[in-house]
Design a protein around this motif. Structure first.
Motif, PDB file in Angstrom:
ATOM      1  N   GLU A 167      -1.501  -1.861 -10.162  1.00  0.00           N
ATOM      2  CA  GLU A 167      -1.719  -0.804  -9.185  1.00  0.00           C
ATOM      3  C   GLU A 167      -3.136  -0.269  -9.314  1.00  0.00           C
ATOM      4  N   GLN A 209       0.892  -1.165   0.000  1.00  0.00           N
ATOM      5  CA  GLN A 209       0.000   0.000   0.000  1.00  0.00           C
ATOM      6  C   GLN A 209       0.925   1.209   0.000  1.00  0.00           C
ATOM      7  N   SER A 210       1.040   1.888  -1.132  1.00  0.00           N
ATOM      8  CA  SER A 210       1.972   2.997  -1.293  1.00  0.00           C
ATOM      9  C   SER A 210       1.224   4.261  -1.671  1.00  0.00           C
ATOM     10  N   GLU A 211       1.381   5.314  -0.882  1.00  0.00           N
ATOM     11  CA  GLU A 211       0.737   6.601  -1.173  1.00  0.00           C
ATOM     12  C   GLU A 211      -0.740   6.424  -1.512  1.00  0.00           C
ATOM     13  N   GLN A 212      -1.431   5.624  -0.735  1.00  0.00           N
ATOM     14  CA  GLN A 212      -2.850   5.342  -0.917  1.00  0.00           C
ATOM     15  C   GLN A 212      -3.172   4.593  -2.197  1.00  0.00           C
ATOM     16  N   VAL A 213      -2.161   4.119  -2.916  1.00  0.00           N
ATOM     17  CA  VAL A 213      -2.382   3.342  -4.139  1.00  0.00           C
ATOM     18  C   VAL A 213      -1.910   1.915  -3.885  1.00  0.00           C
ATOM     19  N   PRO A 214      -2.822   0.949  -3.888  1.00  0.00           N
ATOM     20  CA  PRO A 214      -2.390  -0.434  -3.697  1.00  0.00           C
ATOM     21  C   PRO A 214      -1.629  -0.944  -4.919  1.00  0.00           C
ATOM     22  N   LYS A 215      -0.575  -1.721  -4.642  1.00  0.00           N
ATOM     23  CA  LYS A 215       0.222  -2.325  -5.710  1.00  0.00           C
ATOM     24  C   LYS A 215       0.411  -3.794  -5.396  1.00  0.00           C
ATOM     25  N   LYS A 255      -7.273   0.280  -7.791  1.00  0.00           N
ATOM     26  CA  LYS A 255      -8.389  -0.627  -7.535  1.00  0.00           C
ATOM     27  C   LYS A 255      -9.569  -0.280  -8.428  1.00  0.00           C
TER      28      LYS A 255
END
Length: 151
Positions: free
Chosen positions: A106, A82-88, A108
């Protein structure tokens, strides 16, 4: 620690490249922050002589020491960040007959973007071996393994 090379896998469906993010050492030479291996994947476009990769749509994923230990658990990889509110999500799965598929996604829902890169059995072994060999650099160990301050 001049590690500037890039390991590259360029295929028609997508391209993957890996490079070292060096660790951050403090003024005394001790580890402040572990390094990582930066994985960048871009989708492929075109065919034959017109084949290219759209790096403006690349997805990046920082592979940490902990991630590397998980990669060595099996030939099936499933790592979530979970990076900078962006899941990867990084996945590697065996192909039907041979080889592997590296998938990096990346976002959702409707905003989800994914790149898949096919790897031969040999390329997957090289990638795993390269990651294993990067561990000493990620934790800030010197090339010669000797700590001059304590000798």
């Amino acid at each position: 620690m001049a590690r500037k090379g890039t390991l590259k896998f360029y295929k028609s469906g997508g391209a993957a490249q890996l490079r070292l993010i060096p660790p951050r050492l403090n003024e005394k030479g001790f580890l402040d922050k572990e390094g990582a291996v930066l994985l960048e994947c871009a989708p492929g476009a075109g065919k034959g002589r017109d084949l290219s990769w759209d790096w403006s749509k690349k997805i990046t994923f920082a592979i940490s020491f902990t991630d590397i230990t998980n990669i060595f658990n099996s030939d099936v990889v499933d790592i979530f960040h979970q990076s900078e509110q962006v899941p990867k999500k990084l996945q590697v799965n065996p192909g039907t007959d041979s080889g592997y598929f590296l998938s990096l996604a990346e976002g959702k829902g409707e905003a989800r973007h994914q790149v898949r890169v096919s790897l031969t059995d040999g390329e997957w072994r090289v990638l795993k071996t390269t990651l294993m060999n990067m561990v000493p650099y990620l934790v800030g160990w010197e090339d010669d393994g000797v700590d001059d301050e304590h000798n």
